[in-house]
Design an enzyme around this catalytic site. Sequence first.
Site, short mmCIF file in Angstrom:
data_model
loop_
_atom_site.label_atom_id
_atom_site.label_comp_id
_atom_site.label_asym_id
_atom_site.label_seq_id
_atom_site.Cartn_x
_atom_site.Cartn_y
_atom_site.Cartn_z
N ASP A 292 1.17 -0.72 -0.15
CA ASP A 292 -0.65 0.41 -0.10
C ASP A 292 0.84 1.33 0.20
O ASP A 292 2.35 1.03 0.77
CB ASP A 292 -1.07 -0.20 1.41
N GLU B 245 2.40 4.89 -4.21
CA GLU B 245 2.10 5.00 -5.03
C GLU B 245 3.77 6.47 -5.30
O GLU B 245 3.71 6.80 -7.03
CB GLU B 245 1.67 6.56 -5.27
N ASP C 205 -9.38 4.23 -1.89
CA ASP C 205 -9.93 3.83 -1.02
C ASP C 205 -11.38 4.90 -1.48
O ASP C 205 -11.52 6.22 -1.81
CB ASP C 205 -9.53 4.93 -0.01
C1 GLC Z 1 -4.77 3.46 3.42
C2 GLC Z 1 -5.28 1.96 2.77
C3 GLC Z 1 -6.02 1.73 2.87
C4 GLC Z 1 -5.48 1.12 4.20
C5 GLC Z 1 -4.92 2.47 4.84
C6 GLC Z 1 -4.10 1.97 6.12
O1 GLC Z 1 -5.42 4.56 3.22
O2 GLC Z 1 -6.09 2.52 1.06
O3 GLC Z 1 -6.72 0.38 2.41
O4 GLC Z 1 -6.51 0.43 5.03
O5 GLC Z 1 -3.80 3.19 4.22
O6 GLC Z 1 -3.21 1.30 6.20
#
Ligand code: GLC
Length: 778
Positions: A388, A391, A475
Site C-alpha cells: 500500500d 505511489e 480508498d
Molecule cells: C490506505 C489504504 C487503505 C488502508 C489504510 C491503512 O488508506 O488505501 O486500504 O486501510 O491505508 O493502512
Amino acid sequence: MRNDFLPTDPVAAVDEPVWHFPGQQDFVTFTLLADDILRIALTPRGAPPHRTWSVEPDCDARRASSFIVEQDETRFTVRTPALTLTLEVQTRVFSIAQADGTPICEQVRLRSAPGEQCWEMALSEGARILGGGERTGGLNRRGRKLTFWTRDALPHFDEHTDEMYQSVPFLVQVARGRVSGLFFDSNWHATADIGRQQPGLLTYSTTGPDLVIYVCAGPTFADVLRQYTSITGHMPPQPRWALGYQQSRWGYTSADEVREVAASFRELSIPCDAIYLDLDYMEGLRDFTWSQERFPDPARLIEDLRAQGFRVVTIIDPGLKVDPDYRVYQEGKERGYFIRAADGATFEGWAWPGKSVWADFARADVQEWWGEQHRALVEAGVAGIWIDMNEPTQTGMFAPPEIHIPHGLSLPLDTLHGPLNEPLTHAEFHNAYGLEMARATRASLERFRPDERPFVLTRATNAGSQRYTIAWNGDTTSSWEHLRMAIPMNLGVGLSGMPMSGCDLGGFWNDTTPELLVRFTQLGAFLPFCRNHSAIGTLRQEPWSFGEPYTGLCRAAIEWRYRLLPYLASLAHEASTTGAPMMRPLCWLAPDDPAALDCDDAFLLGNDLLVAPVLEEVASERHVSLPPGEWFDLTSNAVYTGPGRITLPVQLETVPVFVRAGAILPLAEVVQHTDMPSAEPLTLHVYLAQPDQSGTTVLWDDDDHPQAAARGTFATYRVTAAWEGDTVTVRAEQLDGYLAPRYPAVRVALHVPPAWQVELIGEPPEALPLTASFCVRK
Ligand code: GLC
C-alpha cells in the site's frame, strides 16, 4: 540494451524489420516486433535509449516474420498481414492502418523539445478510446485529458479526479467495430489529451527524454490484450483461494478480534477465504513487526485460522519509521538503502509511522534485502502480502499538528534512486515505484515458499505490474456514486492489462448503509477480486453487521461466487496465458454495437455472463442493455433477445445476471472456502436458445502449484454443445494434463427456452470426459 535504437544507415534496406529516419536532432525508428506489433521510437541523436520498467526484457529481440517494404523518394510503406505503415519521407508524418484499411492512427506527427516529447494523431470520427489505467468517469475517455502519474487520489475521488493510484499509458481504440491499442512506454509524467482541446486530435506528451510507442494492431479486443501483454507480461497463476471472498478492515486491533471475525463467518455459513491484517498488527506501525500485546502469537493465530480454512494477508507499506531502535530502519540506514534527498542524505518525510524513510526499490540489492524482511512473516504462515501507499505517498495524518502534508503528496521529484554511480531522479522512477515494490515482494514469496503461488495485492501500478501483483482501487467511499464508478473503473483497469482487480466492498471511507453494503456485495461477488474493506472509525461492515435480512442477502451474493469457482478458475487461467481480463466491457463481444460501446453500468465476466447489478438506492427496476444474441436470466431462465434494452423489476435480493446463449457454464455447489472438498457434483450448464445453435468452452483446473502447467498437474477440457434436429449433444473431452477429479461427479443441465421440452437420453453422465444427449421437442 536496445541495439535497434542505435541508428546505423538511415532507411537501410535490411532483412531486419528495423528502419531509421533521421531528423535534425533525432531519429525516428520503426521496429516490427511481430506482424501485429510495431514499435516507434523518437530518440535524440547520440543519446542512449531510456530505461523501461514496463516491458518484458526479451521484447527487444523479437522481429516480425512477414513484411513487405515499398519505398521511393517520397513514400515509405511497410505491410504485414496485420497492418500497413505509410510514411512521408520528407516530413516523417505517418499513418498506420489495420489489414482491412481501418485506421489505427492517421497523420501522426512526432515532436521533440527539451523536456517534452509529443505524439499527435488525428482521431477518426466515432472512434472511442478506452483503457488508460484506473480512471473515474465513463470507460470511453474521448473528450478527456488524462495524466499518467500514480497518486493517492484525494479522499472521495469523483468523476473529475485525474490522477489515480494506477497509471497505465495504454489506450485501447475502438473504431468501426475494430480494436487497436497504443502503448506509450514512458515512466515520466505524461498526459494524453484525447480530443479535449481539439475534438479530432489525440496528443500524448511526456516529460521524458524520448518517446517509445507500441502499436497493437488488433483487430479484436482479445487480440489487442494478447499483443499488449506479450510486451508487458502476464499475471502469473493466482492461488485458488484468491478467487474466494476476502474480509478486511483497518481496525481489527487484536488477535482475539480477528478470531471472532473468522468464527462469525463459519457460524453464519458465509463463505470466506482470507482475512487481512491492516496496520493494526504492527508494533507502532513498524513494518515487519507484530504487536506483542495485541498479536502475541501470530503463528498460532494463523495456524488456527488456517485450520478453519482462512488465509491471512498482512499489509506492508514502503515508508519505514525513523527510529534508531528499529532494526529494519537501522540496517537500511547503515547500508544506504533508502531514497536520498538531492544532496545525497537520506530523505526523511512523513508516513503512517510518523517521520519516515522509503526503501529504494530501484536497486536490486535493496529489493533483495526488502524481500529478506518477509522471511519471518512467511515463517509465521502469512499467505500473501498487501502493499500500500506505494505511489509512493506521504501522509501527515498521524504527524504532529505543525506538520502539514497535503493529501496525495509524493516524494520530491529531485530525490534520488538507484546505485550511487547510476542515480536516477524520482521524476523518472515515480511511476515504477509500486511496480518494483511488487516485484521485490513477489520474489520474496517465491523464494521463501517455492511450492505455493505467491499472492501480492497492490494499490499503485503502472504498465507491466500484472507480472507481479493484482490490484485494488484504493480508498473507495461508501457511496452510491462510488458503487457505480467501480464498474467502468475496473473495466479500464482490465483493459490496461491488469486482469484481476476490485474495489473495497461496502466502501472504505465513511459509514456504509445496509442497502449499500448489500449492493456492493452483489457487485463484488462478480468482480475478479472480491474483498470487503473499510476504514478505521467507520461503521463495521462485515456481511452480518446490519442483521437480517442484510446478512442473508450478502451471504446469497457471496454464495454465487463460490458456485462460479470453476468458471473463475478457468478465466484466471485464460488471463494468465492470453492477457484477457476476467471482467470485460459489453463491447468486447459487440464492438460495433453503440449501446454496448457506451455501457458503463454492466459488464461481462468472461464471455458468458453479463452482470448488471443494481446500482441505485431503493431501486424498483433496472434497465439493462443486452448486446446482440439471446440471453438467459441466470436465476429465472427467462430468455431475452438483444440488441435491446429491457427493464426488470428488482428487489433488494435481485442481482440481474444473464448467460449468453451458446455458453457452457460450469457451476459447483457452495463450499465455505476453496480448500473445502466438494461433496456435490460439478454441473455443466448448457444454454442454447434455438435449433442449430452450438457452443464451446475450455475449462481449466489445476493443483494450485506454481508450476502446475509445466508439471502437468492440471486438467483442461474442451466442452462442446450442439443442437441438431431434435437432439442436443454435449461432449467434454480432455485436452491435456492430469488431475485427480475435484468433484465426486459431473452432471450436465440443458437450458433452452420454455417452449421446449428436454429429456436426457440414457443414463446421466458420471465423470469427465463425457458425452450426454438430450431430446428436445416443442
Ligand atoms: C490506505 C489504504 C487503505 C488502508 C489504510 C491503512 O488508506 O488505501 O486500504 O486501510 O491505508 O493502512
